[in-house]
Design an enzyme around this catalytic site. Structure first.
Site, PDB file in Angstrom:
ATOM      1  N   TYR A 140       0.807  -1.215   0.000  1.00  0.00           N
ATOM      2  CA  TYR A 140       0.000   0.000   0.000  1.00  0.00           C
ATOM      3  C   TYR A 140       0.844   1.271   0.000  1.00  0.00           C
ATOM      4  O   TYR A 140       0.342   2.340  -0.323  1.00  0.00           O
ATOM      5  CB  TYR A 140      -0.944   0.026   1.208  1.00  0.00           C
ATOM      6  CG  TYR A 140      -2.034  -1.031   1.187  1.00  0.00           C
ATOM      7  CD1 TYR A 140      -2.226  -1.838   0.079  1.00  0.00           C
ATOM      8  CD2 TYR A 140      -2.857  -1.221   2.277  1.00  0.00           C
ATOM      9  CE1 TYR A 140      -3.213  -2.805   0.054  1.00  0.00           C
ATOM     10  CE2 TYR A 140      -3.856  -2.185   2.271  1.00  0.00           C
ATOM     11  CZ  TYR A 140      -4.026  -2.979   1.148  1.00  0.00           C
ATOM     12  OH  TYR A 140      -5.013  -3.934   1.124  1.00  0.00           O
ATOM     13  N   LYS A 191       3.466 -15.500   2.400  1.00  0.00           N
ATOM     14  CA  LYS A 191       3.440 -16.264   1.155  1.00  0.00           C
ATOM     15  C   LYS A 191       4.882 -16.517   0.743  1.00  0.00           C
ATOM     16  O   LYS A 191       5.329 -16.195  -0.362  1.00  0.00           O
ATOM     17  CB  LYS A 191       2.673 -15.490   0.076  1.00  0.00           C
ATOM     18  CG  LYS A 191       2.319 -16.319  -1.168  1.00  0.00           C
ATOM     19  CD  LYS A 191       1.405 -17.480  -0.894  1.00  0.00           C
ATOM     20  CE  LYS A 191       1.027 -18.173  -2.204  1.00  0.00           C
ATOM     21  NZ  LYS A 191       0.324 -19.458  -1.963  1.00  0.00           N
ATOM     22  N   ASP A 223      -3.047 -18.196   1.694  1.00  0.00           N
ATOM     23  CA  ASP A 223      -4.179 -18.864   1.063  1.00  0.00           C
ATOM     24  C   ASP A 223      -4.736 -19.960   1.964  1.00  0.00           C
ATOM     25  O   ASP A 223      -5.956 -20.123   2.092  1.00  0.00           O
ATOM     26  CB  ASP A 223      -3.808 -19.403  -0.321  1.00  0.00           C
ATOM     27  CG  ASP A 223      -2.463 -20.098  -0.362  1.00  0.00           C
ATOM     28  OD1 ASP A 223      -1.735 -20.095   0.658  1.00  0.00           O
ATOM     29  OD2 ASP A 223      -2.118 -20.650  -1.421  1.00  0.00           O
ATOM     30  N   ASP A 247      -5.401  -6.852   5.798  1.00  0.00           N
ATOM     31  CA  ASP A 247      -6.608  -6.171   5.335  1.00  0.00           C
ATOM     32  C   ASP A 247      -7.661  -7.198   4.929  1.00  0.00           C
ATOM     33  O   ASP A 247      -8.834  -7.133   5.340  1.00  0.00           O
ATOM     34  CB  ASP A 247      -6.242  -5.261   4.159  1.00  0.00           C
ATOM     35  CG  ASP A 247      -7.367  -4.312   3.760  1.00  0.00           C
ATOM     36  OD1 ASP A 247      -8.441  -4.360   4.389  1.00  0.00           O
ATOM     37  OD2 ASP A 247      -7.160  -3.524   2.823  1.00  0.00           O
TER      38      ASP A 247
END
Length: 361
Positions: A140, A191, A223, A247
């Site tokens: 972000y 990840k 995931d 988020d």
């Protein structure tokens, strides 16, 4: 003197903030706490007035305050604006300028609200987690970013996922400190199998964990975590993760808990904090006395706890909220046609929480 800034923002932000501040004022007045609350415009309301989603004077007010109470920003009215002028830029700039790097997002299921969750009761029962989201780094805020033209006439959009060792260390420490006061378990979500920045994340969190031998550390890919939050949400306690993953996962956890309107959050830099419900401005129900103010009310409870060490007052608000829920009162988002439940509006919900506080402080 407790100095607070109130930025109610847009849509239902103004409605839920009003009820949260009413509850807060009652608690502080009854406890003899000296305080002042100064209001400022942010988001679309600020753009309409000043052609800027956040002015320098509003930012100055935030920096000079001990804590900030934030409502919500945004709506279709401002979606056509250039991205740098959209209401959400006010929220991002506040987080960045105040260095609110630690976002705490609890997700707890109340027994009386299990019917509000889209998941089965036996799955959500006992869910009580804290998501610790890194808030001022990652994709972000990373550079370079933007949309540019290519030589072949196509356009190219770029966002950069960047984390430094120190950024990861400081958020990991927050997670481990919180875990020490809970079940002494931290799950780090990344990840690392495909993203180098999150491979570093996993390595640094492991180093920090050595300073907390009493806290169990485990790792999970994002995931898989998203799937397990639906499959077995009660197994989670403290989750620490990066800005984007946090988020997404925290919004997912809100549905496990029954409604996004129930969940508070805190953005912290030490004792300095900004407190807000995690929901948006919900323009479709704005001004209709339908919004759930409990997320905002629980956010000011978090403020009392984390910025001012007033744990007893925070707990009093939390207990009052639970009592109102147990009595069957519901706003539209948590209402189900179950015997004993009563549909009420935003203002009435706020009044009932205040009523339950009377004589308890």
């Amino acid at each position: 003197m407790m100095k607070l800034a109130l930025f109610a923002g847009d849509g239902i932000g103004t409605e839920v903030s009003t009820e949260a501040v009413n509850v807060l004022k009652f608690v502080l007045d009854e406890s003899g706490v000296d305080y002042e609350i100064e209001e400022g415009l942010v988001g679309g309301a600020s753009y309409d007035e000043y052609k800027n989603p956040i002015t320098e004077s509003t930012l100055k007010l935030a920096k000079e305050s001990d804590a900030v109470i934030f409502g919500a920003v945004g709506g279709p009215k401002w979606e056509s604006l250039p991205i740098e002028l959209r209401p959400e830029k006010a929220l991002l700039r506040l987080r960045y300028e105040l260095e609110l790097y630690a976002n705490l997002r609890p997700a707890k299921i109340y027994n009386e609200l299990m019917d509000a969750s889209p998941l089965k009761k036996d799955i959500v029962s006992g869910t009580d987690m804290m998501i610790v989201r890194e808030l001022t780094g990652g994709i972000y805020f990373g550079q370079p970013r933007g949309v540019s033209d290519m030589e072949d006439g196509q356009k190219k959009g770029i966002n950069t996922l960047v984390y430094t060792t120190n950024e990861i260390k400081r958020i990991a420490k927050v997670a481990f400190e919180i875990a020490r006061k809970r079940k002494k378990k931290v799950l780090s979500v990344d990840k690392a199998n495909v993203l180098e920045s999150t491979e570093l994340w996993r390595q640094v969190v492991a180093v920090v964990s050595k300073d907390y031998p009493d806290v169990e550390l485990s790792n999970m890919y994002v995931d898989n975590c998203a799937m397990q939050l639906i499959r077995r949400p009660s197994s989670f306690d403290v989750i620490v993760t990066n800005n984007m993953f946090g988020d997404i996962l925290s919004d997912e956890s809100s549905m496990v808990a029954g409604s996004i309107g129930m969940l508070p959050s805190a953005g912290l830099n030490g004792k300095k904090g900004m407190y807000e419900p995690i929901h948006g401005s919900a323009p479709d129900i704005a001004g209709q006395d339908k919004a759930n103010p409990l997320g905002a009310i629980l956010s000011v409870a978090m403020m009392l706890k984390y910025s001012f060490d007033m744990d007893n007052l925070a707990m009093s608000i939390e207990k009052a909220v639970e009592k109102v829920i147990n009595q069957g009162y519901r706003t539209l988002d948590i209402y189900s046609n179950v015997a004993g439940t009563k549909l009420i509006g935003t203002k009435d919900m706020g009044r009932r929480v205040t009523s339950e506080l009377k004589g308890t402080l």
